[in-house]
Enzyme design. Structure first.
Site, mmCIF file in Angstrom:
data_model
loop_
_atom_site.group_PDB
_atom_site.id
_atom_site.type_symbol
_atom_site.label_atom_id
_atom_site.label_comp_id
_atom_site.label_asym_id
_atom_site.label_seq_id
_atom_site.Cartn_x
_atom_site.Cartn_y
_atom_site.Cartn_z
ATOM 1 N N ASP A 222 11.558 9.343 -9.638
ATOM 2 C CA ASP A 222 11.063 8.868 -8.336
ATOM 3 C C ASP A 222 11.775 7.578 -7.935
ATOM 4 O O ASP A 222 11.154 6.609 -7.521
ATOM 5 C CB ASP A 222 9.548 8.651 -8.385
ATOM 6 C CG ASP A 222 8.934 8.564 -6.989
ATOM 7 O OD1 ASP A 222 9.559 9.063 -6.025
ATOM 8 O OD2 ASP A 222 7.830 8.009 -6.859
ATOM 9 N N GLN B 149 0.856 -1.191 0.000
ATOM 10 C CA GLN B 149 0.000 0.000 0.000
ATOM 11 C C GLN B 149 0.888 1.236 0.000
ATOM 12 O O GLN B 149 1.943 1.276 0.629
ATOM 13 C CB GLN B 149 -0.928 0.017 1.216
ATOM 14 C CG GLN B 149 -1.892 1.194 1.229
ATOM 15 C CD GLN B 149 -2.983 1.029 2.281
ATOM 16 O OE1 GLN B 149 -3.007 0.038 3.006
ATOM 17 N NE2 GLN B 149 -3.879 1.979 2.359
#
Length: 743
Positions: free
Chosen positions: A564, A448
């Site tokens: 990223d 998550q």
């Protein structure tokens, strides 16, 4: 009502729910103390509060006086104090108190003869193993690992048991202070004993009990249909019932995904026939009409299974199907949670109710091929109706959370279906991915983040995949969703995660990737995965991820800046080969103009993860290849440990630190090129690969022809630097990104 993020304290007023049978509030955020009043519920059979935060609370002694209790499970609740005497619970079958801070000796009074599982591992228990554990005829698991138990182990633990062919006994006593076995150390064939980490392991005659456990705790048993040689397959348009009264009874079964949420045993095999009889009796069917095609233990532990229900055998007719009314009756019993199973099997959850083509009737829309969202809502509603008073008491705690969730779901349901179509990328339906993940069950969730959740799924062809689902209000929007699909559909490299497909319907945005069995690098560095990475593995991870980024910078046309790079975006396959993932924030370099000149820079909004963002990019908004180098340098620093491996007179960790620090220089001109990073890592790796890790040598392969033609970095070519344009803008849609040759 498990897995609902309910917070606050359990209200003592719940004891007034006189008809409550199953009290399941595991996997929430409950805190405070455990109300002793819960023991006053006259019909309570299951009390399951695992994975909550009752920090410093104790187990009330009144819990030992619940006459109807079959299962008590309080795992990982931060409980303290001693274990109460539970010998007065006449039919207790399952005791789970592991991963707390319980202390003192284990009570010595004899537990119920019905008990199948005792799990007291990972506590601070002292004293000896009680002798009463030796006279429990149905015991399947005695788990006492990671305590401070001392003294001897009585061989009566296994010698007093007569195990038949389908019974098993597991004794896990690892990491205690046990010194010897009193009696014979010969175990029955179906019994296992683990003693690793005890002083007893210094005894050479008992060392075979001190090896690492290799048993796979997710035990899967799959039964397959079989037919006799007398059956003629071509004469059966459906399938032959494997449990039929006739070997050649041809019929079309109903297919049901089913889960026991709080079973009172650890091994299903000895209770399988009992379950089959109990379930068919509840459904008013014959036992031969039920076939359990497979079952598997899942996290919880819960027991998932796939069932087939066949119509009644009738050799006087050619009827091979249930009639419509019978299908409706059976379906309503499952979806309405109206099956009164024996308390030993606890409460259940319907995963799906699938109707094969033979049962589809366009005039009867209520008979769908799989359980819909509406049906799931009905199941949940049925559960709540069964505990209406419970919901009313704690509704003030969860009202705001559910209201927020309702609006989020409503907004998604109202979203129009996207017409997104991308060549060379498979488009999945919502139903296909729901089936692959058991309707996105929490037990298939493997991660998550800010974007949403990641689930492990199995596609119809058996391919195991990772499914990333964006959630309402996530940091990943439509722009990033399109970026990742269109980039990964054109990028092919052994150190980049492959995109299997996507789903863009019913208000859902999902990306389907190849499954990486060893998770993220962040999982290993954070201690979430207990086994530490060796230095050789860390080096191989650094090298393989660097090669993936090098491919983006030098072999993609135009080059791509990831933007990223971080430990949670580096995934590891079964051999710990690293692959770079998550291209939602990636950027293309600007295209040269008609004269071949590239603009000096493009001002962009800074995006990335704090701590990994290049300081120069943050200040100037100019994104270059060196920005990825900085982020990778931070990952290198994360990879370092206290190990000091020495090779050829050089401190390899120190060499590694120097490279990491160079990558993290504030001034981009002071940072090395990516090709220099790869070459340095290859040099370090070659020093180790001879004797530390044969797989590392594989990663050292390089093509001198390619590296010699690698163009200089943006910061080294001020006249023609690589700069960034938004990959999800019009350039991407118009086809700027060419297909890149796989490597």
């Amino acid at each position: 009502m498990n897995n609902n993020s309910i917070s606050g304290q359990i209200p003592p007023e719940l004891s007034k729910l006189r008809n409550l049978v199953h009290f399941l509030l595991d996997n929430n955020n409950l805190s405070g103390y455990l109300p002793e009043e819960l023991a006053q519920m006259p019909n309570l059979t299951v009390l399951q509060l695992d994975n909550n935060n009752f920090d410093g609370a104790t187990i009330p002694r009144s819990f030992g006086n619940i006459p109807t209790l079959l299962k008590l499970s309080l795992r990982n609740c931060k409980l303290q104090g001693s274990i109460p005497d539970l010998s007065e619970i006449p039919n207790l079958g399952y005791l789970e108190l592991s991963s707390n801070q319980l202390s003192g000796p284990i009570p010595t009074n004899k537990l119920s003869e019905n008990i199948t599982t005792i799990n007291l591992s990972n506590n601070n228990l002292t004293g000896s193993i009680p002798g009463n554990f030796s006279s429990l005829p149905r015991l399947q698991q005695l788990l006492l690992a990671n305590n401070s138990l001392n003294g001897s182990i009585s061989s009566s633990l296994w010698q007093n048991r007569t195990l038949n062919a389908i019974e098993r006994l597991k004794l896990d006593l690892e990491n205690n202070l046990l010194v010897n076995i009193s009696g014979s150390s010969d175990l029955p064939p179906n019994a296992t004993l683990w003693l690793k980490g005890n002083p007893i392991c210094s005894n050479e005659s008992l060392v075979h009990f001190c090896k690492s456990q290799v048993e796979n705790e997710t035990r899967i048993s799959i039964a397959t249909n079989s037919t006799t040689t007398e059956c003629k397959p071509q004469s059966c348009p459906y399938e032959y019932s494997p449990t039929s009264l006739s070997d050649c009874f041809c019929a079309e079964p109903l297919l049901i995904g089913f889960r026991l949420k709080s079973p009172g045993f650890s091994d299903f095999i000895p209770y399988k026939k009992m379950f089959e009889g109990n379930l068919t009796q509840c459904l008013n069917l014959f036992v031969y009409q039920l076939y359990i095609s497979s079952f598997a233990w899942q996290e919880g532990p819960r027991l998932g299974m796939y069932l087939k229900l066949y119509p009644i055998y009738d050799n006087t007719t050619n009827n091979h199907l249930f009639n419509q009314s019978e299908v409706q009756r059976i379906k309503s019993m499952f979806t309405g949670v109206n099956i009164p199973l024996n308390g030993l099997f606890g409460c259940y959850q319907l995963i799906n109710f699938i109707l094969p083509d033979a049962y589809k009737d366009e005039s009867s829309p209520s008979l769908s091929t799989s359980i819909s969202k509406g049906a799931l809502a009905g199941i949940t509603l049925g559960t709540f109706v069964g505990a209406a008073t419970l919901t009313a008491i704690i509704s003030l705690i969860i009202f705001r959370r559910h209201l927020k969730g309702y609006h989020a779901v409503l907004k998604r349901c109202q979203a129009s279906r996207s017409l997104l179509k991308i060549d060379a990328v498979k488009s999945f339906t919502y139903g296909e991915l729901a089936l692959a993940t058991h309707n996105f069950d929490i037990f298939t969730q493997i991660g998550q983040g800010g974007y949403g959740k990641v689930y492990k799924g199995t596609l119809a062809d058996g391919t195991i995949v990772a499914i990333k689902c964006a959630q309402e209000g996530s940091l990943q929007g439509e722009k990033e969703f399109l970026t990742e699909i269109k980039l990964l559909s054109r990028l092919h490299h052994r150190n980049l995660v492959s995109l299997v497909g996507y789903c863009d319907e019913e208000g859902e945005q999902m990306l389907v990737y190849e499954f990486m069995s060893n998770g993220t690098l962040r999982d290993h560095l954070s201690g979430k995965i207990k086994e530490p990475l060796s230095f050789a593995k860390r080096l191989r991870i650094a090298l393989s991820s660097s090669k993936g980024i090098l491919y983006l910078h030098t072999e993609a046309n135009p080059p791509i800046f990831h933007r990223d790079i971080k430990a949670s975006n580096i995934l590891l396959d079964s051999k710990f080969v690293a692959k770079v993932a998550d291209f939602g924030l990636s950027r293309l370099t600007s295209m040269p103009d008609i004269e071949g000149a590239t603009p000096a820079h493009v001002s962009t909004v800074v995006k990335g993860t704090p701590g990994y963002v290049d300081p120069e990019y943050f200040l100037t908004h100019v994104l270059t290849d060196k920005s990825d180098v900085y982020s990778l340098g931070v990952v290198f620093l994360e990879l370092l440990t206290g190990m000091q491996p020495i090779s050829h007179g050089k401190n390899l960790v120190r060499e590694f630190v120097n490279l990491a620090m160079k990558c993290c220089q504030d001034e981009s001109d002071s940072r090395p090129l990516m090709v220099e990073v790869v070459r340095t890592l290859e040099t370090i790796g070659l020093m180790m690969s001879k004797y530390s890790d044969p797989l590392l040598a594989e990663s050292m392969e390089s093509d001198p022809k390619k590296t010699s033609t690698i163009p200089p970095s943006s910061s080294s070519m001020m006249k023609n630097p690589y700069t960034s344009s938004d990959v999800s803008g019009s350039d991407l849609v118009s086809g700027v990104i060419p297909t890149i040759t796989p490597r």
